[in-house]
Design an enzyme around this catalytic site. Structure first.
Site: not given
Length: 435
Positions: A332-333, A196, A425, A366, A264, A267
């Protein structure tokens, strides 16, 4: 976690490619029920505005909101939260914010133009987006770093209004998150979340103006909603689980590497931690460290599941082979924990963020190093980049023809347009051609 819980691979094995493919396999949960629920929420918010937002917020976040003014917080609430947090926490937020701001100021692009010999001017005009929405997880969760990393680049880019949505289950808000919003310069804050909130930002309601772009992490409902509104508004990315890949020469302290992998793994259960190293004895030492250090973590149950399901300790023949595998994974890292990391840097093609040297823990990125921690995951570093100022700036081409330029370019355009069968054109260009 027992001694056999972490996957061990050898790059020299004939089946390594298949094993690596299986290790990396991850797909976002394709849940038809979630997609249907999100589609209904988006439709309701688009057609009913605030009323639908209130209804879903009360249902999903167990609140008793009667009118929209109750979920719209003024800037004084953010300032009050800043005053309530401890001095050490405030100092840490301000230091991190300043470092993030200084780094991202280097990314700001400026408009440019040049003039050709006949007087024609070509260039590019850089303008910031007008409104951006940032989504931040809320409730008992505390992710002030997410506020800084998403809001500050937008402010540096010159975005007119940065609007933040953060869910408040049972009315609970986190002072650190609100304080970070004050420090980052968030302009408006709404205590709503879920699909929402994404719908409200994308389509606008009586209380919430529609934005140009939505950034920030969220659960599967948020990710599904962002995917659904993409095209109506821009989004940053659909993020997968967090990842770390460490290339080590076998000389760094094993505990350091183990804790980097665990940083990691804690997480969530889908996070992925991978070590590439040519030294088998060092890999053994890291595994012993993992076993010991894991037991000390408050989130050990999450990290243990992550290590068991998605981690790997991979023995390679050389650091050159490690680089080849790393580029294939596109993490990612990426930590390059070797004696002379800058010698390897030119060979790194695919990585969201690169951490060079033994002393550069990924965790610094981070929170406070400066570069953005919103990074491409699941191999998308092959074609994507970290979130930055450039994500909140637009580029418009500038073309300003002199009479001579209109004559020269017009003749070229006439030929090409007629070759494509587009006579209007061709004639449009021909009106400016000298007779």
């Amino acid at each position: 976690m027992n001694s056999k819980s972490i996957r061990r691979l050898r790059a020299a094995d004939k089946t390594f490619d298949k094993q690596l493919e299986q290790l990396l396999a991850w797909e976002a949960v394709a849940n038809k029920e979630v997609e249907d629920t999100v589609a209904e929420i988006l439709q309701q918010v688009r057609s009913r505005g605030d009323a639908a937002v209130i209804e879903y917020t009360n249902r999903f976040d167990r609140r008793e909101i009667a009118q929209a003014e109750e979920f719209a917080l003024g800037p004084e609430v953010l300032v009050e939260a800043l005053g309530r947090i401890g001095a050490e926490e405030r100092d840490a937020l301000e230091v991190a914010a300043q470092r993030v701001r200084e780094y991202h100021e280097h990314q700001r692009q400026e408009s440019w133009r040049y003039t050709e010999a006949d007087g024609t001017v070509l260039g590019q005009q850089i303008t910031p987006m007008e409104r951006v929405g940032i989504y931040v997880p809320g409730g008992k969760a505390s992710y002030p770093s997410s506020v800084l990393m998403n809001a500050i680049p937008a402010k540096v880019a010159g975005v007119d209004s940065v609007m933040m949505v953060v869910p408040a289950p049972e009315g609970e808000l986190n002072d650190l998150v609100l304080a970070a919003a004050a420090i980052a310069g968030v302009d408006r804050l709404y205590t709503i979340g879920g699909a929402q909130a994404v719908a409200a930002l994308a389509y606008g309601t009586e209380t919430i103006p529609a934005v140009d772009k939505i950034v920030g992490p969220g659960n599967i409902f948020v990710a599904t909603a962002k995917r659904a509104v993409f095209g109506h508004v821009a989004i940053d990315m659909i993020a997968g689980p967090s990842e770390i890949l460490v290339i080590c020469d076998g000389v760094t302290e094993p505990d350091w590497i183990a804790m980097d992998l665990l940083s990691q793994a804690e997480h969530d259960e889908q996070a992925q931690s991978i070590l590439l190293c040519p030294d088998e004895e060092f890999i053994d030492a890291v595994e012993v460290s993992l076993q010991r250090l894991l037991a000390e973590l408050p989130r050990a149950h999450i990290a243990a599941k992550s290590l068991a399901d998605r981690a790997a300790l991979i023995q390679v023949d050389s650091l050159e082979q490690a680089l080849e595998i790393s580029n294939r994974i596109a993490p990612e890292h990426l930590e390059v924990s070797v004696a002379e990391p800058e010698l390897l840097l030119p060979k790194i093609r695919n990585a969201g963020a690169i951490f060079l040297g033994r002393y550069t823990a990924e965790a610094l990125g981070d929170y406070c190093a400066g570069p953005n921690h919103v990074l491409p995951t699941s191999g998308t570093a092959r074609f994507s980049s970290p979130l930055g100022v450039y994500d909140f700036q637009k580029r418009s081409s500038i073309i300003y023809c002199s009479p001579e330029g209109a004559d020269k370019l017009g003749r070229v355009a006439m030929t090409l347009a007629r070759g494509e069968g587009l006579e209007a054109h061709a004639r449009s260009a021909a009106f400016r051609v000298k007779r």
